[in-house]
Design an enzyme around this catalytic site. Sequence first.
Site, mmCIF file in Angstrom:
data_model
loop_
_atom_site.group_PDB
_atom_site.id
_atom_site.type_symbol
_atom_site.label_atom_id
_atom_site.label_comp_id
_atom_site.label_asym_id
_atom_site.label_seq_id
_atom_site.Cartn_x
_atom_site.Cartn_y
_atom_site.Cartn_z
ATOM 1 C CB SER A 152 -0.947 -0.038 1.205
ATOM 2 O OG SER A 152 -1.978 0.900 1.075
ATOM 3 C CG ASP A 317 -5.952 -3.750 -4.032
ATOM 4 O OD1 ASP A 317 -6.818 -2.878 -3.815
ATOM 5 O OD2 ASP A 317 -4.756 -3.612 -3.720
ATOM 6 C CG HIS A 350 -5.494 -2.414 -0.296
ATOM 7 N ND1 HIS A 350 -4.511 -2.344 -1.257
ATOM 8 C CD2 HIS A 350 -5.050 -1.668 0.757
ATOM 9 C CE1 HIS A 350 -3.513 -1.584 -0.821
ATOM 10 N NE2 HIS A 350 -3.811 -1.168 0.397
#
Length: 493
Positions: A152, A317, A350
């Site tokens: 991320s 994601d 995610h």
Amino acid sequence: MKKESVGVVETKHYNLSEELILDGGDSLKDVTIAYETYGTLNKQKSNAILVCHALSGNAHVAGWHEGDRKPGWWDNIIGPGKCLDTDRYFIICSNVLGGCQGSTGPSSLNPETGKQYALEFPIITIKDMVKAQKKLIDHLQIKQLFSVVGGSMGGMQVLQWCVSYPDMVRSAIPIATTSYSSPQQIAFNEVGRRAIISDPHWNEGNYYEGEFPDSGLALARMIGHITYLSNESMYEKFGRRLQDKEEYSFDFSTDFEVESYLHYQGDTFTKRFDANSYLYISKAIDYFDLTENGTVSLSEALKNVKARVLVISVDSDWLYTPAESKEIVMAMTANEVDVSYCQIKSSYGHDAFLLEAGQLSYIINGFFSETLVVDVMTIHAATITEDSSIEEAAELMLDEKVTHLPVVSEDYRMLGIVTAWDISKAVALKYDKLDQIMTRDVVTALPQDPIELAARKMRKHNISSLPVVNDQGNVLGLITTDHISTLIAGDKY
């Protein structure tokens, strides 16, 4: 191999001795970086892995703090016998600049006023975070990182490391990330910021001596958390089940389990995170753009990357999509970067990079098992010129604590090698010039050679060191049997 925890750990702090000049032109004095380390740095300082955390993360990536009910946020892949094996690697994780878990941020005291910075804290970027991390790595006297890993926002830092300090990164693993924040990603962050700013307790950021804007921060967390999940995972986890009731309430109280879950996530977040830090860090994410707002192509932005790179995405994601990861791979491929790509299969969305420890470990272990000479060699190895004296060579060996010296021309082209044994022989025979004792027919390694090939060459020729050269014969570094034994045996000393 038994997989264990690193046990009880403590957060350390490093205070920068000089001002930190920021991307936006401002500067910060008396910057503190909170960090944790696990494992032991080997004597070559070649086994260090920097882990970079996401927006809501911190330096506590593994093990336990005294009194903790939960381990560090990536404890499932860091520890003895785990993917990032602390019997083999020295793991470092620092709280980002602008954070609220020990590193300097808006909740820290401004040395010029004695009060919290609040909105007097300057706007920061991902590049600033990485610059602060680089100061820490310099403090630890590590010249090159074995790898930089993160998911991320952590993946953004990984990419920035590759761009800002290409010579310091041997391998890089950006996970579930992007090379620039998209309009949709910026939009979600802005809604979260507005939730905080609209809270009456926010008080233009000056809430530290009063009531905190917990409602706004909780709402920002709820919004953000939705983007970390997938529709499929929400169906699996909650469906349309009601929370502690048999039928609809027909009012605006909490009816569904998913609502209750989001409220819980928001409320618990306010107990460990600062609202102003959320504003600053989310803005840094928005500003992240390796293409410099489209002024250069992504290929151009990544042209100086020297690391071996593994890009990992998650198929479900929708925050940082697989397409964005593939764009990074294509740009690196255009620059002939040694890059590979893998996709995690998961319904978690995610957050899979935090939850799918099995798949992630399998992928990363496969990547690390393909270790190349460039991943472990000593860079900037000591060298000497052919016209040097025996005495100069002996002094250099003592100063650098080495037993092998590549002999090079003025442009660093490999001419030969001299060893400590050669020096001893020269003393006995009363030689005084290197060209009388150096070996000219030298066995060498290329940076992209597999580590196994270098080991075979050393065994075959009964030698303990290989100069590493490029295709033009220029010396790039040195690889020794110590490097290889440390890597293979997990020898920490």
